[in-house]
Enzyme design. Structure first.
Site, PDB file in Angstrom:
ATOM      1  N   ARG A  57       0.803  -1.227   0.000  1.00  0.00           N
ATOM      2  CA  ARG A  57       0.000   0.000   0.000  1.00  0.00           C
ATOM      3  C   ARG A  57       0.838   1.280   0.000  1.00  0.00           C
ATOM      4  NH1 ARG A  57      -3.003  -3.896   1.644  1.00  0.00           N
ATOM      5  NH2 ARG A  57      -1.058  -4.494   2.610  1.00  0.00           N
ATOM      6  N   THR A  58       1.791   1.356   0.902  1.00  0.00           N
ATOM      7  CA  THR A  58       2.490   2.638   1.048  1.00  0.00           C
ATOM      8  C   THR A  58       3.261   2.960  -0.234  1.00  0.00           C
ATOM      9  OG1 THR A  58       2.642   2.207   3.405  1.00  0.00           O
ATOM     10  CG2 THR A  58       4.032   3.963   2.546  1.00  0.00           C
ATOM     11  N   LYS A  86      25.953  -3.589  -0.626  1.00  0.00           N
ATOM     12  CA  LYS A  86      27.417  -3.552  -0.666  1.00  0.00           C
ATOM     13  C   LYS A  86      27.987  -2.889   0.574  1.00  0.00           C
ATOM     14  CE  LYS A  86      27.416  -2.844  -5.703  1.00  0.00           C
ATOM     15  NZ  LYS A  86      27.821  -1.882  -6.740  1.00  0.00           N
ATOM     16  N   ARG A 107      11.317   4.166   3.178  1.00  0.00           N
ATOM     17  CA  ARG A 107      10.988   3.191   4.238  1.00  0.00           C
ATOM     18  C   ARG A 107      12.224   2.334   4.447  1.00  0.00           C
ATOM     19  NH1 ARG A 107       5.912  -0.897   4.424  1.00  0.00           N
ATOM     20  NH2 ARG A 107       4.964   1.072   5.094  1.00  0.00           N
ATOM     21  N   HIS A 135       5.179   6.064  11.411  1.00  0.00           N
ATOM     22  CA  HIS A 135       4.631   5.902  10.060  1.00  0.00           C
ATOM     23  C   HIS A 135       3.636   7.051   9.857  1.00  0.00           C
ATOM     24  CE1 HIS A 135       3.356   4.209   6.396  1.00  0.00           C
ATOM     25  NE2 HIS A 135       3.020   2.997   6.767  1.00  0.00           N
TER      26      HIS A 135
HETATM   27  C1  NCD Z   1       1.857  -0.933   8.192  1.00  0.00           C
HETATM   28  C2  NCD Z   1       3.355  -0.731   8.331  1.00  0.00           C
HETATM   29  O1  NCD Z   1       4.090  -0.919   7.358  1.00  0.00           O
HETATM   30  O2  NCD Z   1       3.745  -0.343   9.418  1.00  0.00           O
HETATM   31  N1  NCD Z   1       1.478  -1.186   6.866  1.00  0.00           N
HETATM   32  C3  NCD Z   1       1.159  -0.124   6.059  1.00  0.00           C
HETATM   33  O3  NCD Z   1       2.008   0.659   5.694  1.00  0.00           O
HETATM   34  N2  NCD Z   1      -0.126   0.053   5.734  1.00  0.00           N
HETATM   35  C4  NCD Z   1       1.292  -1.923   9.147  1.00  0.00           C
HETATM   36  C5  NCD Z   1       1.886  -3.292   9.192  1.00  0.00           C
HETATM   37  O4  NCD Z   1       2.781  -3.645   8.421  1.00  0.00           O
HETATM   38  O5  NCD Z   1       1.417  -4.062  10.023  1.00  0.00           O
END
Ligand code: NCD
Length: 307
Positions: A57-58, A86, A107, A135
């Site tokens: 999703r993100t 590396k 991320r 997040h």
């Molecule tokens: C979340 C995350 O990555 O922290 N997912 C997301 O981005 N919607 C929640 C999760 O992974 O449980």
């Protein structure tokens, strides 16, 4: 106050005014998508999307947001294909990418890693999740969903259920909603309760926080925010196995809860919500995921000085 050039690293950094401004711009972005589908607002911009942890999703909603605003993107979706393999440091990687683009979305698995990247560069950095830290874009899309569907962010009782220790979404959500007079109920097994620092910060704001391990108490809230047990953060696989089925929300349980209880989840879900909950009108989690595009369009446009 302008957002141009700002980093979005943590919801701790956002004032109530900031949150409301982001909600407004996200609504404008939703309107753009519904009426014109595409925009050229960021046609002269490039964004790097660097994901060093799994994501559906993100990453995809950021990439959709970038393309819907007419910007170009370069991306790392699999850390095995980047020079971090590396032994390159995050800071060196960031300084290199800064020469290519106007904004970085990142991320990675280290708590504080997005800040490290932001400190290394002068362009805006958006945190797409830093380990078990924060997040922020998830929490803001959660608020956007609440505002849109419940009509207000004020005075809500929010129960957060599951892995509150490692789950970065609930850390960000606690701070993001803190200016709107919430009451929080943190529902987790003792081993996975919310960090004491967060409780202390919330109480310093005058927010009532309670802890429980009983999901029946959580079912009395206005909002039930379910989360996944974060398997990848456990040091002991046996500990994960023991705790992984701590909470399973079924339709039958929902029916015992507060009338119209609003059910959210950042997704992905594993076992913590059974699929018979999905078609309840108050099960918001897939709509929540869709709102991520508008919210991320808003943040990109704002930090790049176009909204
Ligand atoms: C979340 C995350 O990555 O922290 N997912 C997301 O981005 N919607 C929640 C999760 O992974 O449980």
């Amino acid at each position: 106050m302008s957002f141009e050039g700002r980093d979005i690293l943590s919801t701790e950094d956002l004032s109530k005014e900031d949150v409301l401004k982001i909600m407004n711009v996200a609504a404008q972005m939703e309107n753009i998508v519904h009426t014109q589908h595409m925009s050229d607002l960021l046609a002269d911009k490039m964004v790097a999307v660097i994901f060093m942890e799994p994501s559906t999703r993100t990453r995809l909603s950021f990439e959709t947001a970038i393309q819907r605003l007419g910007a170009k993107l370069i991306s790392v979706a699999d850390p095995k294909t980047s020079s971090s393999q590396k032994g390159e440091s995050l800071a060196d990687m960031a300084k290199t990418v800064e020469g290519y683009v106007d904004c970085i979305v990142i991320r990675q698995p280290m708590t504080g890693g997005a800040k490290l990247v932001a400190d290394a560069v002068d362009i805006p950095v958006i945190n797409g999740g830093d380990g078990s830290g924060q997040h922020p874009t998830q929490a803001l899309l959660d608020l956007y969903t609440i505002q849109k569907e419940k009509g207000t962010l004020e005075g809500l009782t929010v129960a957060m259920v599951g892995d509150l220790k490692y789950g970065r979404t609930v850390h960000s959500l606690s701070y993001a909603l803190a200016s709107f007079s919430p009451q929080y109920l943190y529902c987790a097994p003792d081993e996975l309760q919310i960090p004491e620092k967060i409780i202390g910060d919330m109480q310093a704001e005058g927010i009532s926080c309670q802890k429980t391990s009983d999901i029946k108490e959580a079912l009395q809230a206005d909002i039930l925010y379910m989360t996944r047990i974060q398997k990848e953060r456990f040091e002991e696989p046996a500990e994960y196995e023991r705790l992984k089925k701590s909470y399973v929300l079924t339709r039958q349980l929902v029916e015992q809860g507060k009338d119209g209880i609003f059910i959210m989840h950042p997704l992905p879900r594993v076992d913590e919500i059974t699929t018979d909950v999905d078609d309840l009108p108050n099960a918001a989690y897939f709509r929540q995921a869709h709102n991520g595009v508008f919210l991320r369009m808003a943040l990109l446009a704002m930090v790049l000085g176009r909204a």
